[in-house]
Scaffold this active site. Structure first.
Site, PDB file in Angstrom:
ATOM      1  N   LYS A  14       0.833  -1.217   0.000  1.00 13.86           N
ATOM      2  CA  LYS A  14       0.000   0.000   0.000  1.00 13.86           C
ATOM      3  C   LYS A  14       0.868   1.268   0.000  1.00 13.86           C
ATOM      4  CE  LYS A  14      -2.313  -1.055   3.818  1.00 13.86           C
ATOM      5  NZ  LYS A  14      -1.784  -2.373   4.223  1.00 13.86           N
ATOM      6  N   ARG A  89     -10.101   0.510   8.592  1.00 14.28           N
ATOM      7  CA  ARG A  89      -9.698  -0.857   8.929  1.00 14.28           C
ATOM      8  C   ARG A  89     -10.792  -1.606   9.674  1.00 14.28           C
ATOM      9  NH1 ARG A  89      -3.792   0.164   8.854  1.00 14.28           N
ATOM     10  NH2 ARG A  89      -2.636  -1.729   9.263  1.00 14.28           N
ATOM     11  N   ARG A 128      11.142  -6.418   4.931  1.00 10.83           N
ATOM     12  CA  ARG A 128      10.970  -4.997   5.259  1.00 10.83           C
ATOM     13  C   ARG A 128      11.541  -4.683   6.641  1.00 10.83           C
ATOM     14  NH1 ARG A 128       5.005  -2.434   4.939  1.00 10.83           N
ATOM     15  NH2 ARG A 128       4.811  -3.055   7.097  1.00 10.83           N
ATOM     16  N   ARG A 134      10.859  -1.040  11.939  1.00 11.20           N
ATOM     17  CA  ARG A 134       9.566  -1.116  12.626  1.00 11.20           C
ATOM     18  C   ARG A 134       9.519  -2.327  13.552  1.00 11.20           C
ATOM     19  NH1 ARG A 134       4.630  -0.087   8.498  1.00 11.20           N
ATOM     20  NH2 ARG A 134       3.590  -1.238  10.173  1.00 11.20           N
ATOM     21  N   ARG A 146      -1.069  -9.278  13.397  1.00 10.28           N
ATOM     22  CA  ARG A 146      -1.558  -8.249  12.462  1.00 10.28           C
ATOM     23  C   ARG A 146      -2.349  -8.897  11.327  1.00 10.28           C
ATOM     24  NH1 ARG A 146       3.782  -5.559  10.876  1.00 10.28           N
ATOM     25  NH2 ARG A 146       2.564  -4.108   9.623  1.00 10.28           N
TER      26      ARG A 146
HETATM   27  P1  AMP Z   1       0.291   0.242   8.991  1.00  6.60           P
HETATM   28  O1  AMP Z   1       1.427   1.187   8.859  1.00  6.60           O
HETATM   29  O2  AMP Z   1      -0.881   0.605   8.144  1.00  6.60           O
HETATM   30  O3  AMP Z   1       0.720  -1.196   8.824  1.00  6.60           O
HETATM   31  O4  AMP Z   1      -0.235   0.365  10.498  1.00  6.60           O
HETATM   32  C1  AMP Z   1       0.603   0.036  11.607  1.00  6.60           C
HETATM   33  C2  AMP Z   1      -0.237  -0.079  12.868  1.00  6.60           C
HETATM   34  O5  AMP Z   1      -0.869   1.190  13.143  1.00  6.60           O
HETATM   35  C3  AMP Z   1      -1.376  -1.079  12.819  1.00  6.60           C
HETATM   36  O6  AMP Z   1      -0.944  -2.404  13.103  1.00  6.60           O
HETATM   37  C4  AMP Z   1      -2.310  -0.516  13.899  1.00  6.60           C
HETATM   38  O7  AMP Z   1      -1.820  -0.812  15.195  1.00  6.60           O
HETATM   39  C5  AMP Z   1      -2.167   0.989  13.698  1.00  6.60           C
HETATM   40  N1  AMP Z   1      -3.163   1.499  12.714  1.00  6.60           N
HETATM   41  C6  AMP Z   1      -2.914   2.017  11.480  1.00  6.60           C
HETATM   42  N2  AMP Z   1      -4.053   2.379  10.870  1.00  6.60           N
HETATM   43  C7  AMP Z   1      -5.063   2.064  11.711  1.00  6.60           C
HETATM   44  C8  AMP Z   1      -6.474   2.147  11.652  1.00  6.60           C
HETATM   45  N3  AMP Z   1      -7.093   2.634  10.554  1.00  6.60           N
HETATM   46  N4  AMP Z   1      -7.188   1.726  12.717  1.00  6.60           N
HETATM   47  C9  AMP Z   1      -6.577   1.248  13.820  1.00  6.60           C
HETATM   48  N5  AMP Z   1      -5.249   1.093  13.951  1.00  6.60           N
HETATM   49  C10 AMP Z   1      -4.484   1.500  12.913  1.00  6.60           C
END
Ligand code: AMP
Length: 189
Positions: A14, A89, A128, A134, A146
């Site tokens: 993404k 999400r 990654r 991260r 996740r």
């Molecule tokens: P990402 O960078 O999109 O993989 O997001 C990393 C982490 O941020 C996720 O595993 C969640 O803990 C939190 N997070 C990101 N976007 C959301 C969302 N829309 N709703 C809830 N938690 C989120």
């Protein structure tokens, strides 16, 4: 306005593909994960709260996430459109986004869902982790959580947009360019 939900499990690409789409269509990129990480770095109250969920691979509570997203959209009154990356999400987030965009006299144009199978995701996330730094990419248990949260809480959001005839599935396997071209084709359709 062109408002795209770029959807997919962790590791689907993404972030990479968002960069391509903003370049081509002049959109504002809103990645909730990136915004949370910036808050963690800045040691804000929101960052401290978000970190306690993110480190375990859990979702940050809907209300917190929705309020943050709303204020980010309102910060860009001149936008030609947005790419929502990693949001919504949950179905609650999707409903809240629809209601909010309606208030702003706009709507989601399309949901583009990158589809990648689970073993490939795990390989990509492990790779990654070596460069992203991260914490949530480095631990296999957190990665598994996740993906579990994605399958249970996030994947159903596809049905939400399917019901509005806005859902488009995109094969997320291939070279970065191949996948970008599939996304361009879906948007121009
Ligand atoms: P990402 O960078 O999109 O993989 O997001 C990393 C982490 O941020 C996720 O595993 C969640 O803990 C939190 N997070 C990101 N976007 C959301 C969302 N829309 N709703 C809830 N938690 C989120």
């Amino acid at each position: 306005m062109l408002n795209i939900v770029l959807f997919g499990p962790p590791g689907a690409g993404k972030g990479t593909q968002s960069e391509r789409l903003i370049g081509k269509y002049g959109l504002i990129h809103l990645s909730t994960g990136d915004i949370f990480r910036a808050n963690i770095k800045g040691e804000t109250e929101l960052g401290v709260l978000a970190k306690s969920y993110m480190d375990k691979g859990q979702l940050v509570p809907d209300e917190v996430t929705i309020n943050m997203l709303r204020s980010e959209v309102l910060n860009h009154p001149e936008a030609k459109g947005f790419i929502f990356d990693g949001f919504p999400r949950t179905n609650a987030q999707a409903s809240a986004l629809d209601a909010f965009l309606e208030e702003q006299k706009t709507a989601i144009t399309v949901m583009l869902a990158l589809e990648v199978e689970e073993n490939e995701l795990k390989t990509r996330l492990a790779k990654r982790a070596e460069i992203s730094g991260r914490i949530d990419d480095a631990n296999p248990e957190v990665i598994a959580n996740r993906i579990h949260v994605y399958n249970n809480e996030t994947a159903p959001v596809k049905d939400f947009y399917q019901a509005q005839n806005k859902f488009v599935s995109i094969n997320g396997i291939g070279t970065i360019d191949e996948i970008t071209n599939r996304l361009f084709a879906a948007i121009n359709n």
